[in-house]
Design a protein around this motif. Structure first.
Motif, PDB file in Angstrom:
ATOM      1  N   SER A 377       0.822  -1.215   0.000  1.00 57.71           N
ATOM      2  CA  SER A 377       0.000   0.000   0.000  1.00 57.71           C
ATOM      3  C   SER A 377       0.856   1.266   0.000  1.00 57.71           C
ATOM      4  O   SER A 377       0.494   2.285  -0.614  1.00 57.71           O
ATOM      5  CB  SER A 377      -0.928   0.005   1.218  1.00 57.71           C
ATOM      6  N   ALA A 378       2.013   1.210   0.667  1.00 56.49           N
ATOM      7  CA  ALA A 378       2.901   2.370   0.692  1.00 56.49           C
ATOM      8  C   ALA A 378       3.437   2.656  -0.710  1.00 56.49           C
ATOM      9  O   ALA A 378       3.585   3.827  -1.106  1.00 56.49           O
ATOM     10  CB  ALA A 378       4.047   2.136   1.670  1.00 56.49           C
ATOM     11  N   HIS A 379       3.725   1.604  -1.441  1.00 54.18           N
ATOM     12  CA  HIS A 379       4.209   1.765  -2.818  1.00 54.18           C
ATOM     13  C   HIS A 379       3.123   2.395  -3.692  1.00 54.18           C
ATOM     14  O   HIS A 379       3.400   3.268  -4.519  1.00 54.18           O
ATOM     15  CB  HIS A 379       4.630   0.400  -3.368  1.00 54.18           C
ATOM     16  N   VAL A 380       1.885   1.973  -3.501  1.00 58.78           N
ATOM     17  CA  VAL A 380       0.770   2.558  -4.253  1.00 58.78           C
ATOM     18  C   VAL A 380       0.661   4.049  -3.961  1.00 58.78           C
ATOM     19  O   VAL A 380       0.496   4.873  -4.883  1.00 58.78           O
ATOM     20  CB  VAL A 380      -0.555   1.845  -3.903  1.00 58.78           C
ATOM     21  N   ALA A 381       0.765   4.401  -2.682  1.00 58.72           N
ATOM     22  CA  ALA A 381       0.689   5.824  -2.307  1.00 58.72           C
ATOM     23  C   ALA A 381       1.824   6.617  -2.941  1.00 58.72           C
ATOM     24  O   ALA A 381       1.635   7.761  -3.397  1.00 58.72           O
ATOM     25  CB  ALA A 381       0.735   5.954  -0.785  1.00 58.72           C
ATOM     26  N   GLN A 382       3.015   6.018  -3.000  1.00 57.43           N
ATOM     27  CA  GLN A 382       4.170   6.680  -3.617  1.00 57.43           C
ATOM     28  C   GLN A 382       3.908   6.942  -5.105  1.00 57.43           C
ATOM     29  O   GLN A 382       4.220   8.018  -5.616  1.00 57.43           O
ATOM     30  CB  GLN A 382       5.409   5.803  -3.458  1.00 57.43           C
ATOM     31  N   ILE A 383       3.340   5.941  -5.791  1.00 60.73           N
ATOM     32  CA  ILE A 383       3.053   6.083  -7.222  1.00 60.73           C
ATOM     33  C   ILE A 383       2.034   7.194  -7.452  1.00 60.73           C
ATOM     34  O   ILE A 383       2.208   8.055  -8.333  1.00 60.73           O
ATOM     35  CB  ILE A 383       2.537   4.751  -7.799  1.00 60.73           C
ATOM     36  N   ARG A 384       0.980   7.212  -6.660  1.00 57.09           N
ATOM     37  CA  ARG A 384      -0.046   8.251  -6.803  1.00 57.09           C
ATOM     38  C   ARG A 384       0.548   9.650  -6.565  1.00 57.09           C
ATOM     39  O   ARG A 384       0.247  10.614  -7.294  1.00 57.09           O
ATOM     40  CB  ARG A 384      -1.193   7.983  -5.826  1.00 57.09           C
ATOM     41  N   GLU A 385       1.387   9.747  -5.547  1.00 62.45           N
ATOM     42  CA  GLU A 385       1.996  11.040  -5.226  1.00 62.45           C
ATOM     43  C   GLU A 385       2.914  11.492  -6.363  1.00 62.45           C
ATOM     44  O   GLU A 385       2.927  12.677  -6.742  1.00 62.45           O
ATOM     45  CB  GLU A 385       2.784  10.915  -3.929  1.00 62.45           C
ATOM     46  N   GLU A 386       3.673  10.548  -6.916  1.00 63.74           N
ATOM     47  CA  GLU A 386       4.594  10.894  -7.997  1.00 63.74           C
ATOM     48  C   GLU A 386       3.840  11.359  -9.235  1.00 63.74           C
ATOM     49  O   GLU A 386       4.222  12.349  -9.888  1.00 63.74           O
ATOM     50  CB  GLU A 386       5.469   9.683  -8.326  1.00 63.74           C
ATOM     51  N   LEU A 387       2.755  10.661  -9.581  1.00 63.04           N
ATOM     52  CA  LEU A 387       1.970  11.050 -10.732  1.00 63.04           C
ATOM     53  C   LEU A 387       1.350  12.436 -10.543  1.00 63.04           C
ATOM     54  O   LEU A 387       1.356  13.273 -11.452  1.00 63.04           O
ATOM     55  CB  LEU A 387       0.877  10.006 -11.007  1.00 63.04           C
ATOM     56  N   SER A 388       0.809  12.688  -9.357  1.00 63.70           N
ATOM     57  CA  SER A 388       0.198  13.990  -9.070  1.00 63.70           C
ATOM     58  C   SER A 388       1.222  15.111  -9.163  1.00 63.70           C
ATOM     59  O   SER A 388       0.935  16.196  -9.686  1.00 63.70           O
ATOM     60  CB  SER A 388      -0.449  13.971  -7.686  1.00 63.70           C
ATOM     61  N   SER A 389       2.413  14.847  -8.663  1.00 61.76           N
ATOM     62  CA  SER A 389       3.459  15.882  -8.672  1.00 61.76           C
ATOM     63  C   SER A 389       3.933  16.185 -10.086  1.00 61.76           C
ATOM     64  O   SER A 389       4.520  17.251 -10.338  1.00 61.76           O
ATOM     65  CB  SER A 389       4.648  15.448  -7.806  1.00 61.76           C
ATOM     66  N   ARG A 390       3.715  15.233 -11.010  1.00 60.67           N
ATOM     67  CA  ARG A 390       4.108  15.438 -12.406  1.00 60.67           C
ATOM     68  C   ARG A 390       2.927  15.904 -13.259  1.00 60.67           C
ATOM     69  O   ARG A 390       2.973  15.828 -14.480  1.00 60.67           O
ATOM     70  CB  ARG A 390       4.654  14.120 -12.980  1.00 60.67           C
ATOM     71  N   ASP A 391       1.877  16.370 -12.593  1.00 57.20           N
ATOM     72  CA  ASP A 391       0.691  16.926 -13.271  1.00 57.20           C
ATOM     73  C   ASP A 391      -0.094  15.881 -14.056  1.00 57.20           C
ATOM     74  O   ASP A 391      -0.697  16.178 -15.075  1.00 57.20           O
ATOM     75  CB  ASP A 391       1.085  18.075 -14.203  1.00 57.20           C
ATOM     76  N   TYR A 392      -0.081  14.637 -13.537  1.00 53.20           N
ATOM     77  CA  TYR A 392      -0.968  13.607 -14.080  1.00 53.20           C
ATOM     78  C   TYR A 392      -2.140  13.454 -13.114  1.00 53.20           C
ATOM     79  O   TYR A 392      -1.982  12.866 -12.038  1.00 53.20           O
ATOM     80  CB  TYR A 392      -0.244  12.270 -14.247  1.00 53.20           C
ATOM     81  N   PRO A 393      -3.299  14.011 -13.428  1.00 57.58           N
ATOM     82  CA  PRO A 393      -4.430  13.957 -12.488  1.00 57.58           C
ATOM     83  C   PRO A 393      -4.919  12.518 -12.297  1.00 57.58           C
ATOM     84  O   PRO A 393      -4.963  11.728 -13.247  1.00 57.58           O
ATOM     85  CB  PRO A 393      -5.495  14.816 -13.176  1.00 57.58           C
ATOM     86  N   LEU A 394      -5.283  12.179 -11.073  1.00 58.29           N
ATOM     87  CA  LEU A 394      -5.807  10.842 -10.778  1.00 58.29           C
ATOM     88  C   LEU A 394      -7.333  10.885 -10.871  1.00 58.29           C
ATOM     89  O   LEU A 394      -7.993  11.629 -10.139  1.00 58.29           O
ATOM     90  CB  LEU A 394      -5.364  10.398  -9.383  1.00 58.29           C
ATOM     91  N   LEU A 395      -7.905  10.121 -11.776  1.00 58.91           N
ATOM     92  CA  LEU A 395      -9.346  10.156 -12.030  1.00 58.91           C
ATOM     93  C   LEU A 395     -10.043   9.020 -11.312  1.00 58.91           C
ATOM     94  O   LEU A 395      -9.462   7.993 -10.997  1.00 58.91           O
ATOM     95  CB  LEU A 395      -9.591  10.070 -13.534  1.00 58.91           C
TER      96      LEU A 395
END
Length: 395
Positions: A377-395
């Motif tokens: 789950s921590a890895h999933v959170a890291q991926i989501r955070e990285e995508l958001s920081s690179r301006d990839y919105p999570l839908l």
């Protein structure tokens, strides 16, 4: 009426018939956890114990009429094997949605199978109708003292194998298994707690205990088909109210996670019902810190196709499989840049869908949906955070 002597007599009757299943520590599943592996029982589930003891109790006249039972699969196999061994005809009413593996195994043990639309309770009504029509002897899967006595032999074995056990966690459907185990344990070691576990979508005994009388649910829905019972038995309700200390419930994703954990850590296959005690301990519904806790893994007769879906759900619950949807600019290299970000996080892409024309997409953007293999789950959170920081919105 049930007595301790009946359970002890059942233990003698089952010698050479039912296996004395192993009771092993499972430290990787949690503190103080032990597994009583009834999934390794002959027929793949504990039900053989009660079924054989019941068939053995029949009078010659009752046996001559043939025996009928209703079951989601495990009691069916126990009755079929027991009746065939003792030269008695058996007819089993099973829910039409019962796992194919259980249906075919029941036939292979020598029973005539009648598939009934609906769930266990619908199969029970059909068995009652056929009993009146043909005069069969009815072998109830849980609301019968001989069946309960047979299941109670598990309680005797637990006390013999682990005398300093502090608590025993047991699945509950109709209540036959936990009634027998609780009766045996409370008469021989009253200090040992007995805790029942039900699926949230089929918690008929839990609700009955709360309301002080047996209640029937309008419907049941759970991957734990072996405990998908709308109404507990009158006898099992009374025994549970007197001898069971507590009943907890577990969610579907928690059951799936427990099945996966048992496969990976304990190297054993459990069906949904059998995994519920482990789920209760893994997700802190039961406190295992106080002393040695035995989880009764009641059966392992899970259909392969069902197992595949359960594993997927278990991986998702554990944060090892995740679906992520985002947007990318519809230009050369746009998708490649996204994939590089994902690759840099260490995730593995299982599937990907790139849609230029989707309801969520803007002009000049595409919707990308990815299923990723992740570590936790921590890895999933890291991926989501990285995508958001690179301006990839999570839908």
């Amino acid at each position: 009426m049930l007595t301790l002597e009946m359970i002890q007599q059942a233990q003698e009757a089952l010698r050479g018939i039912a296996r004395r299943t192993p009771l092993d520590p499972a430290p990787k599943l949690g503190e103080n956890i032990y597994i009583k592996a009834e999934n390794l029982q002959l027929t793949g589930a504990f039900k053989l114990r009660g079924a054989y003891n019941k068939i053995l109790s029949l009078t010659p006249e009752e046996a001559s009429r043939g025996v009928i039972a209703c079951s989601a699969g495990n009691h069916a196999q126990g009755i079929a094997l027991s009746a065939t061994r003792l030269g008695i005809r058996s007819v089993i009413c099973m829910p039409a949605g019962a796992p194919i593996s259980k249906v075919e195994a029941t036939r292979a043990y020598g029973a005539e199978v009648v598939l009934v639309p609906g769930v266990y309770d619908d199969a029970a009504r059909e068995a009652e109708r056929l009993t009146k029509e043909h005069g069969y002897t009815f072998a109830h899967p849980f609301n019968d003292p001989y069946v309960i006595a047979g299941q109670g032999t598990i309680g005797l074995e637990i006390l013999e194998q682990l005398p300093d056990v502090s608590q025993v966690v047991v699945p509950i459907g109709g209540g036959g298994l936990i009634s027998g185990i609780a009766y045996a344990i409370k008469h021989l070691k009253p200090s040992c707690r007995v805790i029942g576990v039900q699926a949230e979508g089929a918690a008929s005994m839990e609700q009955s205990i709360r309301q002080g009388r047996p209640v029937e649910l309008g419907s049941v829905a759970t991957i734990a088909d072996g405990i998908a019972v709308k109404r507990p038995g009158d006898l099992t309700f009374q025994l549970c109210r007197e001898y069971v200390d507590e009943i907890v419930t577990v969610r579907e994703d928690e059951i799936a996670s427990a099945i996966l954990a048992l496969m990976e850590v304990q190297k054993t296959v459990a069906e949904g019902a059998g995994a519920t005690p482990v789920a209760a301990c893994m997700f802190k519904k039961v406190d295992t810190t106080a002393g040695k806790t035995v989880c009764v893994v009641s059966g392992g007769n899970v259909d392969v196709t069902t197992l595949s879906r359960v594993i997927t759900k278990g991986l998702s619950k554990a944060g090892r499989l995740v679906e992520i949807t985002t947007k990318v600019m519809d230009k050369p290299g746009g998708l490649l840049q996204l994939l590089q970000v994902v690759a840099d996080t260490g995730a593995n892409i299982v599937t990907i869908n790139h849609a230029r024309e989707a309801q969520l997409s803007d002009v000049g953007a595409c919707i990308v949906t990815m299923v990723l293999e992740t570590r936790n789950s921590a890895h999933v959170a890291q991926i989501r955070e990285e995508l958001s920081s690179r301006d990839y919105p999570l839908l």
